[in-house]
Design an enzyme around this catalytic site. Structure first.
Site, PDB file in Angstrom:
ATOM      1  N   CYS A 123     -84.546 -10.989  -0.313  1.00 57.23           N
ATOM      2  CA  CYS A 123     -85.796 -11.004  -1.077  1.00 57.23           C
ATOM      3  C   CYS A 123     -86.664  -9.769  -0.800  1.00 57.23           C
ATOM      4  O   CYS A 123     -86.293  -8.676  -1.177  1.00 57.23           O
ATOM      5  CB  CYS A 123     -86.542 -12.315  -0.809  1.00 57.23           C
ATOM      6  SG  CYS A 123     -87.830 -12.674  -2.024  1.00 57.23           S
TER       7      CYS A 123
ATOM      8  N   HIS B 229     -82.352 -16.392  -2.483  1.00 56.80           N
ATOM      9  CA  HIS B 229     -82.488 -17.008  -1.158  1.00 56.80           C
ATOM     10  C   HIS B 229     -81.234 -17.802  -0.802  1.00 56.80           C
ATOM     11  O   HIS B 229     -81.132 -18.994  -1.127  1.00 56.80           O
ATOM     12  CB  HIS B 229     -83.704 -17.944  -1.130  1.00 56.80           C
ATOM     13  CG  HIS B 229     -85.010 -17.236  -1.152  1.00 56.80           C
ATOM     14  ND1 HIS B 229     -85.984 -17.430  -0.187  1.00 56.80           N
ATOM     15  CD2 HIS B 229     -85.515 -16.325  -2.006  1.00 56.80           C
ATOM     16  CE1 HIS B 229     -87.037 -16.668  -0.462  1.00 56.80           C
ATOM     17  NE2 HIS B 229     -86.773 -15.998  -1.569  1.00 56.80           N
TER      18      HIS B 229
ATOM     19  N   GLU C  34     -80.416 -18.960   1.974  1.00 59.78           N
ATOM     20  CA  GLU C  34     -80.743 -19.992   2.964  1.00 59.78           C
ATOM     21  C   GLU C  34     -81.433 -21.188   2.338  1.00 59.78           C
ATOM     22  O   GLU C  34     -81.919 -22.081   3.036  1.00 59.78           O
ATOM     23  CB  GLU C  34     -81.635 -19.404   4.062  1.00 59.78           C
ATOM     24  CG  GLU C  34     -83.123 -19.372   3.766  1.00 59.78           C
ATOM     25  CD  GLU C  34     -83.535 -18.451   2.629  1.00 59.78           C
ATOM     26  OE1 GLU C  34     -84.648 -18.623   2.112  1.00 59.78           O
ATOM     27  OE2 GLU C  34     -82.749 -17.563   2.238  1.00 59.78           O
TER      28      GLU C  34
END
Length: 362
Positions: free
Chosen positions: A252, A337, A339
């Site tokens: 990001c 993202h 995660e």
């Protein structure tokens, strides 16, 4: 109590106050996730923004503090169609209204969030005010909104001291990862420790010399809020990290900062990507992943020469850059993202790629 959302273009939405009753001016953005509202509220990347949730009912499964992505909530304001007054979930520890009050976040419910989202899509992201003052002067508010510009948000969200996180029991691979906290979510650390890494999380303004002196096996550049071009001192440190031989994985904001450190450029999008349903294509396999995203800026696709970096992922909806592989370097970066928590977890395998890269280099 009545509450009002006043937009920079003069549109006014009238609803009911939720959370704090303080007045706030902020950038108004929308998120299309159907679940994960607590993760949105505790994502540091939303610092300096008020979030509109497009899903019409928020709070139905309550608040479980274990699921927080940081120690506190970060958005300036919260805007929903309907708030669930009685959550139903065996894990629930609190209601969303109580949570907003605890974190002093003003909100508004009972407005037409679909109409609001259409305005933001057609005219672009704009500033707004949430207020309970029924005697506001529209022209004064509009003038105030046009002057507002969030700044210094990375320093605001980053931790002040480095923290250590050992590998999960029984998984230790002997790999040390330095994680730069530009607004890092807890799940980045969890994704690394469960894969056998010892993670040291550093404040955003830590020097490259301090990080490299610890001899990490890999470096992660985290997500974070704001305009990447404001992070001038951080970009200078990333240039030094780039010139080391340490493997780097960036997410990001970290992805944008790495591009800027190598002569690339970024620009603000009309309304950004925020939600848990954005398709991204891996250009090496033509496989498409559904990703979680939260960004208002993007790397320009023509700003980096292929001798420096090649585009590795693109957004299926609009073709924007979603990932870069750096030529001749053990460095890869993604805009989305991997995660993601509460999900989707399609692209979490990128952490496995990072682990393999560190093991090969070691």
């Amino acid at each position: 109590m009545k509450a009002f959302l006043i937009l920079e273009d003069g549109n006014v939405f009238t609803g009911t106050s939720i959370g704090s009753t303080k007045e706030v001016v902020s950038e108004i953005v929308f998120n299309t996730s159907m679940t994960g509202y607590l993760e949105v509220l505790t994502d540091p990347s939303y610092a300096g923004q008020a979030v509109v949730m497009t899903y019409p009912l928020i709070g139905n499964y309550g608040v479980c503090y274990e699921d927080m992505e940081s120690l506190r909530a970060w958005p300036d304001g919260y805007i929903v169609r309907e708030i669930a007054r009685r959550p139903s979930n065996f894990r629930s520890q609190d209601g969303i209204e109580t949570f907003l009050l605890k974190h002093d976040i003003p909100g508004i419910c009972g407005i037409d969030t679909r109409a609001l989202t259409k305005i933001l899509r057609e005219k672009g992201t704009m500033n707004g005010m949430i207020t309970t003052n029924e005697n506001y002067d529209l022209e004064e508010v509009k003038a105030k909104l046009k002057e507002y510009s969030p700044a210094g948000v990375v320093e605001k969200v980053s931790r002040l001291k480095k923290t250590e996180h050992p590998a999960d029991e029984g998984t230790d691979k002997g790999l040390k990862v330095a994680l730069m906290d530009f607004g890092s979510k807890n799940n980045i650390t969890r994704c690394l420790t469960k894969r056998g890494c010892h993670v040291t999380v550093y404040p955003a303004l830590t020097s490259a010399e301090e990080i490299l002196a610890a001899n990490p096996d890999g470096i992660m550049l985290s997500n974070g809020p704001g305009d990447p071009k404001e992070c001038t001192s951080i970009i200078e440190e990333i240039k030094k990290l780039y010139n080391s031989d340490v493997p780097i994985f960036a997410i990001c904001l970290g992805h944008q900062l790495m591009a800027l450190a190598n002569g690339g450029d970024t620009h603000k999008m009309k309304y950004g990507h925020r939600g848990a349903n954005h398709p991204v294509k891996d250009l090496s396999t033509n496989r498409v992943y559904i990703s979680s995203q939260n960004h208002g800026y993007v790397v320009d696709d023509s700003s980096l020469d292929e001798s420096i970096a090649k585009v590795s992922f693109v957004n299926v909806n609009d073709g924007t850059v979603e990932g870069l592989e750096y030529t001749g370097k053990n460095i890869f970066t993604v805009q989305f993202h991997p995660e993601a928590c509460a999900g989707p977890r399609d692209s979490e395998l990128l952490f496995n790629k990072f682990i393999t890269m560190m093991e090969d280099c070691k």
